[in-house]
Design a protein around this motif. Structure first.
Motif, PDB file in Angstrom:
ATOM      1  N   GLY A  29      25.655  -4.094 -26.429  1.00 14.24           N
ATOM      2  CA  GLY A  29      24.216  -3.954 -26.022  1.00 14.24           C
ATOM      3  C   GLY A  29      24.393  -3.821 -24.135  1.00 14.24           C
ATOM      4  N   ILE A  30      25.013  -3.785 -23.033  1.00 15.13           N
ATOM      5  CA  ILE A  30      25.820  -2.919 -21.884  1.00 15.13           C
ATOM      6  C   ILE A  30      25.283  -1.335 -22.006  1.00 15.13           C
ATOM      7  N   PHE A  31      25.610  -0.207 -23.003  1.00 18.96           N
ATOM      8  CA  PHE A  31      25.654   0.297 -22.557  1.00 18.96           C
ATOM      9  C   PHE A  31      25.365   1.431 -23.893  1.00 18.96           C
ATOM     10  N   SER A  32      24.670   2.462 -24.067  1.00 23.68           N
ATOM     11  CA  SER A  32      24.666   3.435 -25.101  1.00 23.68           C
ATOM     12  C   SER A  32      25.271   4.712 -24.812  1.00 23.68           C
ATOM     13  N   LEU A  33      26.229   5.221 -25.890  1.00 25.48           N
ATOM     14  CA  LEU A  33      26.102   6.411 -25.726  1.00 25.48           C
ATOM     15  C   LEU A  33      25.580   7.201 -27.039  1.00 25.48           C
TER      16      LEU A  33
END
Ligand code: SAM
Length: 245
Positions: A29-33
């Motif tokens: 959940g650190i980054f979403s693409l």
């Protein structure tokens, strides 16, 4: 951080988003693409998004309306819109560091002869190039940006991994790395790395980092404000190299 990729080939990202650090940071959940198919914003019944260039010339150009609608669909006040382009600013670690502080990036991938220039003039914040050569599309450059940026996000790398020592992070190349076996085909690992003397090992790493940069990328040293210690080390490196050749 969130990254939206606007592309004609979203399927290219199917494996990428599951791969290694990319997959892990998404899972954590650190980054979403999010990939956006620009064709979904075409009003053409055949989902065409390209047309002939005004004034003639070879190839096709991506029309502005589907791109504009795709951008508008994901854009917010915090978004930075980046067009991957061979005409852009050449990408480097410094740019990666600064982009890693943004909360939302929109990466626009061109294809064919590129995109209608009115999009670049009016809706793009920054053009980024991977280097002075031409690729078929912006998808691979977009993946390069994503990979290099998310490594820098807090919590992305596991405890043993770190970007701080890596090439370019502090303006130098990384020192040489060795692993087992201690001897391979008669070639030995530098003795100092086996000594257990951490202070000496740290010094060796600094020296080797400087030496590697001096040999492989001396241009990086020209841009650097060398510390007194680095200047002394460099003097020694030059002498050592002179002795060798
Ligand atoms: N006609 C364009 C020109 O000469 O400047 C080149 C278009 S290129 C064939 C198609 C797309 O690939 C571009 O719109 C861009 O998104 C991408 N691309 C090509 N080379 C690139 C590079 N060096 N860096 C980033 N993106 C690139």
């Amino acid at each position: 951080m969130r990254i939206d990729v606007l592309t004609l080939f979203p399927e290219l990202f199917d494996i990428f988003e599951k791969w290694s650090i990319v997959g892990r940071t998404i899972e954590k959940g650190i980054f979403s693409l999010n990939t956006v198919d620009i064709r979904d914003f075409s009003e053409d019944k055949h989902r065409r998004v390209d047309d002939y260039p005004f004034g003639g010339g070879p190839g096709m150009v991506m029309r502005p309306e589907p791109i504009y609608r795709a951008i508008s669909n994901v854009k917010s006040e915090e978004s930075k819109v980046i067009y991957l382009s061979p005409q852009g600013k050449t990408y480097n670690q410094r740019l990666a560091n600064s982009l890693s502080k943004e909360s939302h990036l929109i990466l626009l991938c061109g294809h064919y002869e590129g995109i209608d220039n009115r999009i670049i003039d009016n809706y793009v914040d920054l053009e980024i190039s991977l280097g002075d050569y031409v690729l078929t599309g912006g998808e691979i450059p977009a993946m390069v940006l994503i990979e290099s940026i998310i490594r820098l996000l807090p919590g992305a790398l596991s405890g043993e991994e770190s970007y701080v020592d890596e090439s370019h992070y502090n303006g130098l190349l990384e020192y040489p790395q060795y692993t087992r076996p201690r001897e391979f085909n008669g070639f030995h690992v530098p003795e100092i790395l086996l000594s257990g003397d951490h202070k000496k090992i740290e010094k060796w790493k600094e020296y080797k980092s400087l030496e590697t940069t001096y040999i492989k990328r001396p241009d990086l040293l020209e841009k650097r404000n060398l510390t007194k210690m680095e200047m002394e080390m460099l003097e020694k490196i030059r002498e050592e190299i002179k002795k060798k050749y």
